[in-house]
Design an enzyme around this catalytic site. Structure first.
Site, short mmCIF file in Angstrom:
data_model
loop_
_atom_site.label_atom_id
_atom_site.label_comp_id
_atom_site.label_asym_id
_atom_site.label_seq_id
_atom_site.Cartn_x
_atom_site.Cartn_y
_atom_site.Cartn_z
N SER A 84 35.89 0.47 -9.09
CA SER A 84 34.94 -0.41 -8.65
C SER A 84 33.71 0.07 -7.87
CB SER A 84 35.70 -1.57 -7.85
OG SER A 84 34.80 -2.64 -7.58
N ASP A 85 32.61 -0.55 -7.88
CA ASP A 85 31.34 0.01 -7.20
C ASP A 85 30.56 -1.51 -6.86
OD1 ASP A 85 30.07 2.42 -6.27
OD2 ASP A 85 28.19 1.20 -6.99
N THR A 86 30.21 -1.44 -5.58
CA THR A 86 29.55 -2.55 -5.09
C THR A 86 27.94 -2.00 -4.48
OG1 THR A 86 31.37 -3.73 -4.40
CG2 THR A 86 29.34 -4.39 -3.41
N ALA A 123 30.52 -4.19 -9.86
CA ALA A 123 31.26 -3.78 -11.25
C ALA A 123 32.71 -3.11 -11.25
CB ALA A 123 30.31 -2.61 -11.94
#
Length: 231
Positions: A84-86, A123
Site C-alpha cells: 500500500s502507498d498513501t 493505492a
C-alpha cells in the site's frame, strides 16, 4: 490462504488487525522519490508495484536461506501479499505530497493545504504468490515464489483543513508526529485538530482503506480458490 502485509507502517498493521485477520508482516525498503512531473496515479501505482516486487524478492531470499521454514505462514501456498502507498494531492490534481523531508518541507505542504480542501489517495495492491520449482542447472531445482496474479485499487478521500497559523505549524512539527506521514499530518492523532471535515473513507486517510482492502482480499482469495479447483 495466508496473508503477508509488506509494510512498516504501524497504522496499517493496526487497521488490518481490526478485521481480525491473521497476517504476517515484513518490511520493504524502496526509493519513494517521485519522478519529475509524475502524476499522482502514476506514482502510487508504481509504488505499490515496486513494493510487491521487493517483497517477493525478499521472500525468495529468505526461502533460499531456509529462513522462511521457521515461519508456518510462509510455507503455505498460495500467499496474498498486500502492499500500500498513501499520498496527499493538492487541488491542482498534479502535486504529490509524500512524507516531509524536514521542517521547511512540512511547512510548505501545510501552507498549500491551509484553509482549503486536498485529497488523500491510497493505492492497495494484492499480489498472489505461489511456490514453483526453478531449475538451477540441468538436474537440480529449487522452490521460488512467483507472482501469478495481482490487482490494484485506488481510494480517494477529500480532506478540508482549517486556516493554519505559523504557531500551529511550529507546535505540531515540534511534537514529532508529522515526519513519517504523507502530507505531514496524522488524522488519527493531533493532526485531527486541523481537519474541519472529510468526504470519503476515514481509514483511507489513516493509511489503508479497510473496507475496500477487505473486499480486495476476498476477491483475490476467491480467484485463487477457483484457480486451484480448475487445476
Amino acid at each position: 490462504m495466508d496473508i503477508i502485509l509488506a509494510s512498516g507502517s504501524p497504522r496499517r498493521r493496526e487497521l488490518l488487525s481490526r478485521a481480525q485477520l491473521e497476517f504476517t508482516i515484513i518490511s520493504v525498503d524502496i526509493d519513494e522519490t517521485p519522478y519529475q512531473d509524475e502524476l499522482p496515479k502514476d506514482y502510487i501505482v508504481r509504488m505499490v508495484a515496486a513494493k510487491a516486487e521487493a517483497a517477493a524478492t525478499q521472500l525468495n531470499i529468505q526461502l533460499k536461506n531456509n529462513e522462511a521454514h521457521s515461519s508456518k505462514s510462509l510455507l503455505s501456498q498460495p500467499i496474498i501479499l498486500l502492499t500500500s502507498d498513501t499520498i496527499g494531492v493538492l487541488p491542482d490534481g498534479k502535486t504529490v505530497l509524500i512524507k516531509p523531508s524536514n521542517r521547511e518541507d512540512a511547512y510548505h505542504m501545510w501552507q498549500q493545504m491551509s484553509d482549503s480542501t486536498h485529497e488523500v489517495w491510497t493505492a492497495v495492491q494484492a499480489t498472489q504468490l505461489s511456490l514453483h520449482s526453478k531449475h538451477t542447472d540441468e538436474f537440480d531445482t529449487e522452490p521460488v515464489w512467483q507472482i501469478i496474479n495481482q490487482k490494484q485499487i485506488i481510494e480517494r478521500t477529500e480532506v478540508t483543513f482549517i486556516a493554519l497559523t505559523p504557531e500551529m505549524m511550529s507546535d505540531y512539527w515540534d511534537g514529532g508526529e508529522p515526519a513519517d506521514k504523507a502530507g505531514g499530518y496524522g488524522i488519527q492523532g493531533l493532526g485531527a485538530a486541523w481537519v474541519s471535515r472529510i468526504n470519503g473513507s476515514y481509514t483511507n486517510v489513516v493509511g489503508l482503506p479497510l473496507a475496500q482492502t477487505l473486499a480486495l482480499i476476498k476477491e483475490m482469495t476467491n480467484t485463487a480458490m477457483l484457480e486451484n479447483f480448475d487445476a
